[in-house]
Design a protein around this motif. Structure first.
Motif, PDB file in Angstrom:
ATOM      1  N   LEU A   1       0.823  -1.209   0.000  1.00  0.00           N
ATOM      2  CA  LEU A   1       0.000   0.000   0.000  1.00  0.00           C
ATOM      3  C   LEU A   1       0.858   1.261   0.000  1.00  0.00           C
ATOM      4  CD1 LEU A   1      -2.793  -1.122   2.479  1.00  0.00           C
ATOM      5  CD2 LEU A   1      -3.050  -0.653   0.044  1.00  0.00           C
ATOM      6  N   GLU A   2       1.797   1.301  -0.906  1.00  0.00           N
ATOM      7  CA  GLU A   2       2.607   2.493  -1.114  1.00  0.00           C
ATOM      8  C   GLU A   2       2.298   3.038  -2.500  1.00  0.00           C
ATOM      9  OE1 GLU A   2       6.747   1.906  -0.533  1.00  0.00           O
ATOM     10  OE2 GLU A   2       6.513   0.971   1.438  1.00  0.00           O
ATOM     11  N   LYS A   3       2.208   4.336  -2.584  1.00  0.00           N
ATOM     12  CA  LYS A   3       1.840   4.959  -3.861  1.00  0.00           C
ATOM     13  C   LYS A   3       2.850   4.623  -4.955  1.00  0.00           C
ATOM     14  CE  LYS A   3      -0.158   8.758  -3.317  1.00  0.00           C
ATOM     15  NZ  LYS A   3      -0.461  10.156  -2.984  1.00  0.00           N
ATOM     16  N   SER A   4       4.121   4.533  -4.583  1.00  0.00           N
ATOM     17  CA  SER A   4       5.157   4.234  -5.576  1.00  0.00           C
ATOM     18  C   SER A   4       4.962   2.848  -6.188  1.00  0.00           C
ATOM     19  CB  SER A   4       6.548   4.329  -4.945  1.00  0.00           C
ATOM     20  OG  SER A   4       6.683   3.411  -3.875  1.00  0.00           O
ATOM     21  N   VAL A   5       4.445   1.914  -5.401  1.00  0.00           N
ATOM     22  CA  VAL A   5       4.190   0.566  -5.911  1.00  0.00           C
ATOM     23  C   VAL A   5       3.064   0.622  -6.936  1.00  0.00           C
ATOM     24  CG1 VAL A   5       3.473  -1.776  -5.325  1.00  0.00           C
ATOM     25  CG2 VAL A   5       4.998  -0.529  -3.794  1.00  0.00           C
ATOM     26  N   GLY A   6       1.986   1.324  -6.598  1.00  0.00           N
ATOM     27  CA  GLY A   6       0.861   1.457  -7.522  1.00  0.00           C
ATOM     28  C   GLY A   6       1.247   2.161  -8.808  1.00  0.00           C
ATOM     29  N   LEU A   7       2.044   3.229  -8.696  1.00  0.00           N
ATOM     30  CA  LEU A   7       2.494   3.954  -9.886  1.00  0.00           C
ATOM     31  C   LEU A   7       3.410   3.084 -10.748  1.00  0.00           C
ATOM     32  CD1 LEU A   7       3.191   7.554  -8.531  1.00  0.00           C
ATOM     33  CD2 LEU A   7       1.621   6.941 -10.381  1.00  0.00           C
ATOM     34  N   GLY A   8       4.246   2.290 -10.093  1.00  0.00           N
ATOM     35  CA  GLY A   8       5.136   1.404 -10.826  1.00  0.00           C
ATOM     36  C   GLY A   8       4.375   0.400 -11.656  1.00  0.00           C
ATOM     37  N   VAL A   9       3.329  -0.183 -11.073  1.00  0.00           N
ATOM     38  CA  VAL A   9       2.487  -1.135 -11.798  1.00  0.00           C
ATOM     39  C   VAL A   9       1.785  -0.441 -12.961  1.00  0.00           C
ATOM     40  CG1 VAL A   9       0.407  -2.564 -11.611  1.00  0.00           C
ATOM     41  CG2 VAL A   9       2.153  -2.681  -9.840  1.00  0.00           C
ATOM     42  N   HIS A  10       1.270   0.747 -12.720  1.00  0.00           N
ATOM     43  CA  HIS A  10       0.585   1.517 -13.771  1.00  0.00           C
ATOM     44  C   HIS A  10       1.512   1.759 -14.960  1.00  0.00           C
ATOM     45  CE1 HIS A  10      -2.103   4.301 -15.683  1.00  0.00           C
ATOM     46  NE2 HIS A  10      -1.336   5.361 -15.447  1.00  0.00           N
ATOM     47  N   ASN A  11       2.757   2.148 -14.676  1.00  0.00           N
ATOM     48  CA  ASN A  11       3.716   2.400 -15.747  1.00  0.00           C
ATOM     49  C   ASN A  11       4.041   1.134 -16.533  1.00  0.00           C
ATOM     50  OD1 ASN A  11       3.915   5.125 -15.133  1.00  0.00           O
ATOM     51  ND2 ASN A  11       5.625   4.845 -13.732  1.00  0.00           N
ATOM     52  N   LEU A  12       4.133   0.001 -15.842  1.00  0.00           N
ATOM     53  CA  LEU A  12       4.401  -1.263 -16.528  1.00  0.00           C
ATOM     54  C   LEU A  12       3.259  -1.637 -17.476  1.00  0.00           C
ATOM     55  CD1 LEU A  12       5.919  -3.484 -13.669  1.00  0.00           C
ATOM     56  CD2 LEU A  12       7.101  -2.681 -15.723  1.00  0.00           C
ATOM     57  N   VAL A  13       2.017  -1.407 -17.037  1.00  0.00           N
ATOM     58  CA  VAL A  13       0.862  -1.698 -17.902  1.00  0.00           C
ATOM     59  C   VAL A  13       0.890  -0.803 -19.133  1.00  0.00           C
ATOM     60  CG1 VAL A  13      -1.661  -1.634 -18.055  1.00  0.00           C
ATOM     61  CG2 VAL A  13      -0.573  -2.530 -15.999  1.00  0.00           C
ATOM     62  N   MET A  14       1.165   0.484 -18.939  1.00  0.00           N
ATOM     63  CA  MET A  14       1.212   1.414 -20.068  1.00  0.00           C
ATOM     64  C   MET A  14       2.310   1.024 -21.058  1.00  0.00           C
ATOM     65  SD  MET A  14       0.464   5.138 -18.342  1.00  0.00           S
ATOM     66  CE  MET A  14       0.325   5.919 -19.937  1.00  0.00           C
ATOM     67  N   GLU A  15       3.464   0.650 -20.541  1.00  0.00           N
ATOM     68  CA  GLU A  15       4.574   0.256 -21.413  1.00  0.00           C
ATOM     69  C   GLU A  15       4.227  -1.005 -22.202  1.00  0.00           C
ATOM     70  OE1 GLU A  15       7.990  -0.147 -18.925  1.00  0.00           O
ATOM     71  OE2 GLU A  15       7.954   1.961 -18.316  1.00  0.00           O
ATOM     72  N   ALA A  16       3.615  -1.981 -21.521  1.00  0.00           N
ATOM     73  CA  ALA A  16       3.275  -3.240 -22.183  1.00  0.00           C
ATOM     74  C   ALA A  16       2.257  -3.017 -23.300  1.00  0.00           C
ATOM     75  CB  ALA A  16       2.726  -4.236 -21.158  1.00  0.00           C
ATOM     76  N   LEU A  17       1.238  -2.217 -23.043  1.00  0.00           N
ATOM     77  CA  LEU A  17       0.229  -1.929 -24.065  1.00  0.00           C
ATOM     78  C   LEU A  17       0.831  -1.130 -25.222  1.00  0.00           C
ATOM     79  CD1 LEU A  17      -2.705  -1.091 -21.645  1.00  0.00           C
ATOM     80  CD2 LEU A  17      -2.706  -2.954 -23.309  1.00  0.00           C
ATOM     81  N   PHE A  18       1.730  -0.205 -24.909  1.00  0.00           N
ATOM     82  CA  PHE A  18       2.392   0.579 -25.950  1.00  0.00           C
ATOM     83  C   PHE A  18       3.203  -0.324 -26.885  1.00  0.00           C
ATOM     84  CE2 PHE A  18       6.062   2.989 -27.502  1.00  0.00           C
ATOM     85  CZ  PHE A  18       5.424   4.043 -28.136  1.00  0.00           C
ATOM     86  N   GLU A  19       3.854  -1.333 -26.305  1.00  0.00           N
ATOM     87  CA  GLU A  19       4.695  -2.238 -27.092  1.00  0.00           C
ATOM     88  C   GLU A  19       3.890  -3.034 -28.121  1.00  0.00           C
ATOM     89  OE1 GLU A  19       8.021  -2.712 -27.246  1.00  0.00           O
ATOM     90  OE2 GLU A  19       8.197  -0.951 -25.961  1.00  0.00           O
ATOM     91  N   THR A  20       2.594  -3.188 -27.916  1.00  0.00           N
ATOM     92  CA  THR A  20       1.782  -3.948 -28.871  1.00  0.00           C
ATOM     93  C   THR A  20       1.520  -3.161 -30.155  1.00  0.00           C
ATOM     94  OG1 THR A  20      -0.378  -3.164 -28.086  1.00  0.00           O
ATOM     95  CG2 THR A  20       0.596  -5.044 -26.925  1.00  0.00           C
ATOM     96  N   ASN A  21       1.723  -1.839 -30.126  1.00  0.00           N
ATOM     97  CA  ASN A  21       1.515  -0.957 -31.287  1.00  0.00           C
ATOM     98  C   ASN A  21       0.057  -0.905 -31.732  1.00  0.00           C
ATOM     99  OD1 ASN A  21       2.823   0.870 -33.088  1.00  0.00           O
ATOM    100  ND2 ASN A  21       2.614  -0.614 -34.745  1.00  0.00           N
ATOM    101  N   ARG A  22      -0.862  -1.180 -30.810  1.00  0.00           N
ATOM    102  CA  ARG A  22      -2.283  -1.228 -31.157  1.00  0.00           C
ATOM    103  C   ARG A  22      -3.102  -0.123 -30.507  1.00  0.00           C
ATOM    104  NH1 ARG A  22      -0.148  -6.157 -31.795  1.00  0.00           N
ATOM    105  NH2 ARG A  22      -1.202  -7.714 -33.104  1.00  0.00           N
ATOM    106  N   PHE A  23      -2.487   0.677 -29.649  1.00  0.00           N
ATOM    107  CA  PHE A  23      -3.251   1.658 -28.877  1.00  0.00           C
ATOM    108  C   PHE A  23      -2.622   3.043 -28.960  1.00  0.00           C
ATOM    109  CE2 PHE A  23      -3.613  -2.494 -26.783  1.00  0.00           C
ATOM    110  CZ  PHE A  23      -4.984  -2.670 -26.821  1.00  0.00           C
ATOM    111  N   ARG A  24      -3.499   4.040 -28.903  1.00  0.00           N
ATOM    112  CA  ARG A  24      -3.063   5.435 -28.777  1.00  0.00           C
ATOM    113  C   ARG A  24      -3.681   5.994 -27.510  1.00  0.00           C
ATOM    114  NH1 ARG A  24      -4.965  10.318 -31.059  1.00  0.00           N
ATOM    115  NH2 ARG A  24      -6.393   9.234 -32.464  1.00  0.00           N
ATOM    116  N   TYR A  25      -2.845   6.532 -26.657  1.00  0.00           N
ATOM    117  CA  TYR A  25      -3.326   6.967 -25.350  1.00  0.00           C
ATOM    118  C   TYR A  25      -3.905   8.383 -25.395  1.00  0.00           C
ATOM    119  CZ  TYR A  25      -0.258   3.169 -23.782  1.00  0.00           C
ATOM    120  OH  TYR A  25       0.354   1.950 -23.600  1.00  0.00           O
ATOM    121  N   VAL A  26      -4.968   8.580 -24.653  1.00  0.00           N
ATOM    122  CA  VAL A  26      -5.450   9.940 -24.433  1.00  0.00           C
ATOM    123  C   VAL A  26      -4.465  10.628 -23.500  1.00  0.00           C
ATOM    124  CG1 VAL A  26      -7.879   9.334 -24.751  1.00  0.00           C
ATOM    125  CG2 VAL A  26      -6.859   9.218 -22.464  1.00  0.00           C
ATOM    126  N   GLU A  27      -4.508  11.930 -23.474  1.00  0.00           N
ATOM    127  CA  GLU A  27      -3.601  12.681 -22.604  1.00  0.00           C
ATOM    128  C   GLU A  27      -3.864  12.308 -21.143  1.00  0.00           C
ATOM    129  OE1 GLU A  27      -2.447  17.314 -21.481  1.00  0.00           O
ATOM    130  OE2 GLU A  27      -3.913  16.883 -23.039  1.00  0.00           O
TER     131      GLU A  27
END
Length: 214
Positions: free
Chosen positions: A71-97
């Motif tokens: 329950l540390e914010k840095s842990v949650g943010l780290g997971v969020h960044n990993l999900v964003m990176e993984a989805l970006f690598e698929t080349n199938r998504f464009r993120y909203v701001e």
């Protein structure tokens, strides 16, 4: 069979049983040996990209109770960044701001409070607020530490970490869940176990989205 052969048979049986023995987290293959598909297994893609909002994952109440350090914010943010990176690598998504205040609000509501999943309607509301066609959200549903592995007659103490991830893709306009990806991985560090589990879940999610198109 002669009686003197019995001790030899017993010894062979013991060796076999010990060689197969494992406990706790170690019952699942390590991340490097995991059988789940990864992002690199997806076919190359150069088509139209889907406009998505990616929400920070929630943390299950069960995992938070057993391991409050999550329950540390840095842990949650780290997971969020990993999900964003993984989805970006698929080349199938464009993120909203991404809006930091919304990310912060979601982390406070879902991760720091250990409330797990969003409801589908909550996820859709955030998706509309961010101007996305689809919204991707999910949960760290499983987390465990520890374990002991035994190979042959030699015991090996191994500190392993297991992470289970599930992510969902929902159509913002219709509210329909269009795909779900689930994966669980084990590694010697939290970061590696999370990365492998997230990659596997993204592979599942994207594969099902592709099937829905066909």
């Amino acid at each position: 069979m002669k009686q003197e052969h019995f001790p030899l048979l017993i010894l062979i049986s013991v060796i076999f049983m010990v060689a197969c023995a494992s406990t706790s987290v170690s019952q699942t293959p390590a991340a490097s040996e995991a059988k789940t598909h990864q992002i690199d297994d997806l076919p190359m893609y150069s088509g139209e990209k889907i406009i998505v909002a990616i929400l920070p994952l929630g943390l299950s109440e069960r995992a938070a109770k057993r391991y409050p350090k999550l329950l540390e914010k840095s842990v949650g943010l780290g997971v969020h960044n990993l999900v964003m990176e993984a989805l970006f690598e698929t080349n199938r998504f464009r993120y909203v701001e991404e809006k930091p205040e919304i990310t912060q609000d979601i982390l406070d509501r879902q991760w720091l409070s250990a409330s797990g999943y969003f409801s589908n309607s909550q996820a859709v509301s955030y998706g509309k607020m961010l101007g996305a066609e689809k919204v991707i959200y999910g949960e760290i549903y499983d987390y465990a530490e520890g374990g002991e592995q035994v190979f042959g007659l030699k015991g090996h103490q191994g500190f392993n970490i297991a992470v289970g991830v599930q992510i969902v893709c929902t159509n913002v306009e219709t509210g329909e869940k269009e795909s779900i990806g689930t994966s669980r991985a084990i590694a010697t560090t939290y970061g590696e176990a999370s990365r492998v589990a997230i990659d596997g879940a993204v592979y599942d999610l994207v594969s099902r989205l592709q099937l829905n198109k066909e």
